[in-house]
Enzyme design. Structure first.
Site, PDB file in Angstrom:
ATOM      1  NE  ARG A  28      37.406  49.100  38.207  1.00 15.16           N
ATOM      2  CZ  ARG A  28      37.672  47.871  39.046  1.00 15.16           C
ATOM      3  NH1 ARG A  28      38.065  46.639  38.347  1.00 15.16           N
ATOM      4  NH2 ARG A  28      38.074  47.891  40.171  1.00 15.16           N
ATOM      5  CG  ASN A  77      40.036  50.611  39.601  1.00 11.91           C
ATOM      6  OD1 ASN A  77      39.648  51.460  40.707  1.00 11.91           O
ATOM      7  ND2 ASN A  77      40.490  49.730  39.632  1.00 11.91           N
ATOM      8  CE1 TYR A  91      40.477  46.692  47.860  1.00  9.77           C
ATOM      9  CE2 TYR A  91      41.017  49.128  48.788  1.00  9.77           C
ATOM     10  CZ  TYR A  91      40.433  48.225  47.775  1.00  9.77           C
ATOM     11  OH  TYR A  91      39.695  48.623  46.840  1.00  9.77           O
ATOM     12  CG  PHE A 135      48.774  47.720  43.948  1.00  7.83           C
ATOM     13  CD1 PHE A 135      47.602  47.863  44.719  1.00  7.83           C
ATOM     14  CD2 PHE A 135      49.191  46.812  43.143  1.00  7.83           C
ATOM     15  CE1 PHE A 135      46.737  46.562  44.810  1.00  7.83           C
ATOM     16  CE2 PHE A 135      48.420  45.778  43.127  1.00  7.83           C
ATOM     17  CZ  PHE A 135      47.228  45.417  44.019  1.00  7.83           C
ATOM     18  CD  GLU A 167      35.205  42.460  49.238  1.00 13.76           C
ATOM     19  OE1 GLU A 167      34.390  42.810  48.476  1.00 13.76           O
ATOM     20  OE2 GLU A 167      36.446  42.412  48.850  1.00 13.76           O
ATOM     21  CG  HIS A 187      35.744  46.759  45.957  1.00  9.62           C
ATOM     22  ND1 HIS A 187      37.033  46.119  45.682  1.00  9.62           N
ATOM     23  CD2 HIS A 187      35.017  46.108  46.611  1.00  9.62           C
ATOM     24  CE1 HIS A 187      36.795  44.869  46.549  1.00  9.62           C
ATOM     25  NE2 HIS A 187      35.497  44.800  46.918  1.00  9.62           N
ATOM     26  NE  ARG A 228      35.785  41.953  39.574  1.00  9.55           N
ATOM     27  CZ  ARG A 228      36.966  42.176  39.927  1.00  9.55           C
ATOM     28  NH1 ARG A 228      36.790  42.635  41.149  1.00  9.55           N
ATOM     29  NH2 ARG A 228      37.988  42.270  39.441  1.00  9.55           N
ATOM     30  CE  LYS A 288      38.146  50.811  43.929  1.00 10.89           C
ATOM     31  NZ  LYS A 288      39.518  50.429  43.447  1.00 10.89           N
TER      32      LYS A 288
HETATM   33  P1  ADP Z   1      39.919  44.600  41.168  1.00 13.39           P
HETATM   34  O1  ADP Z   1      39.706  46.036  41.999  1.00 13.39           O
HETATM   35  O2  ADP Z   1      39.729  44.894  39.705  1.00 13.39           O
HETATM   36  O3  ADP Z   1      39.488  43.464  41.903  1.00 13.39           O
HETATM   37  P2  ADP Z   1      42.553  44.156  42.302  1.00 13.39           P
HETATM   38  O4  ADP Z   1      41.815  43.527  43.404  1.00 13.39           O
HETATM   39  O5  ADP Z   1      43.695  43.374  41.845  1.00 13.39           O
HETATM   40  O6  ADP Z   1      41.855  44.737  41.243  1.00 13.39           O
HETATM   41  O7  ADP Z   1      43.022  45.534  42.870  1.00 13.39           O
HETATM   42  C1  ADP Z   1      42.690  46.322  43.935  1.00 13.39           C
HETATM   43  C2  ADP Z   1      42.724  47.784  43.707  1.00 13.39           C
HETATM   44  O8  ADP Z   1      44.097  48.034  43.892  1.00 13.39           O
HETATM   45  C3  ADP Z   1      42.326  48.028  42.178  1.00 13.39           C
HETATM   46  O9  ADP Z   1      40.867  48.205  42.077  1.00 13.39           O
HETATM   47  C4  ADP Z   1      43.042  49.494  41.934  1.00 13.39           C
HETATM   48  O10 ADP Z   1      42.340  50.503  42.538  1.00 13.39           O
HETATM   49  C5  ADP Z   1      44.394  49.055  42.887  1.00 13.39           C
HETATM   50  N1  ADP Z   1      45.548  48.573  42.015  1.00 13.39           N
HETATM   51  C6  ADP Z   1      45.438  47.389  41.212  1.00 13.39           C
HETATM   52  N2  ADP Z   1      46.503  47.098  40.588  1.00 13.39           N
HETATM   53  C7  ADP Z   1      47.147  48.218  40.604  1.00 13.39           C
HETATM   54  C8  ADP Z   1      48.572  48.395  40.223  1.00 13.39           C
HETATM   55  N3  ADP Z   1      49.191  47.683  39.481  1.00 13.39           N
HETATM   56  N4  ADP Z   1      48.973  49.868  40.509  1.00 13.39           N
HETATM   57  C9  ADP Z   1      48.094  50.662  41.162  1.00 13.39           C
HETATM   58  N5  ADP Z   1      47.134  50.492  41.915  1.00 13.39           N
HETATM   59  C10 ADP Z   1      46.305  49.213  41.903  1.00 13.39           C
HETATM   60 MG    MG Z   2      39.946  42.801  43.952  1.00  9.46          MG
END
Ligand code: ADP
Ligand code: MG
Length: 139
Positions: free
Chosen positions: A103, A113, A50, A58, A127, A116, A86, A10
């Site tokens: 992370r 973070n 997304y 968010f 994807e 992805h 993961r 990212k």
């Molecule tokens: P992951 O990337 O671990 O699969 P998610 O799919 O739940 O997590 O979320 C996609 C992305 O959205 C996250 O990697 C992060 O960048 C952002 N994100 C997730 N939860 C939050 C939150 N509570 N507030 C802000 N950004 C968030």
């Molecule tokens: Mg995800």
């Protein structure tokens, strides 16, 4: 079983010059890059990617973050690649990520973070095809 997953380094991690470290972690974990593309996302590109998160509070903030600078998009191949990546990534919130994860090393907070990774075979298929035509996968 050998499978493929999609990873994105990212904008926050690219800005921190962590591309090399992150790709080295994939390779050390036997997640072999079979396609790599550096790109600047447009708003519509990231909104489409997304789309599953459209209803989340968010969503707008996440899209703004993901267009804030260049990213590196990769297809990784290996045994249990989806789950393995993961685990290598760590929890969504870097504060909760285990020691030794990407992370933990490079994430700032639950939004910024660093990486992805696809979370299921269905997501990986969508994807990967979102960014790469089949003929561009070298594995
Ligand atoms: P992951 O990337 O671990 O699969 P998610 O799919 O739940 O997590 O979320 C996609 C992305 O959205 C996250 O990697 C992060 O960048 C952002 N994100 C997730 N939860 C939050 C939150 N509570 N507030 C802000 N950004 C968030
Ligand atoms: Mg995800």
């Amino acid at each position: 079983m050998s499978e493929r997953t999609l990873a994105i380094i990212k904008p926050d991690a690219v800005k921190k010059h962590a591309i090399g470290d992150i790709i080295a972690r994939y390779e050390k974990a036997s997640l072999k890059p079979v396609a790599i593309r550096m790109m600047q996302f447009s708003k519509s590109t990231v909104e489409g990617f997304y789309a599953v998160h459209k209803a989340r509070p968010f969503f707008d903030s996440l899209c703004t973050f993901m267009v804030s600078g260049p990213v590196v998009v990769l297809v990784l191949q290996g045994d249990n690649a989806i789950k393995k990546n993961r685990e290598l990534m760590g929890a969504t919130d870097p504060a909760k990520a285990e020691a030794g994860t990407i992370r933990k090393a490079h994430g700032t907070n639950i939004e910024f973070n660093a990486v992805h990774g696809s979370d299921s075979p269905e997501a990986a298929t969508f994807e990967i095809s979102y960014f790469f035509p089949q003929m561009e996968l070298v594995g």
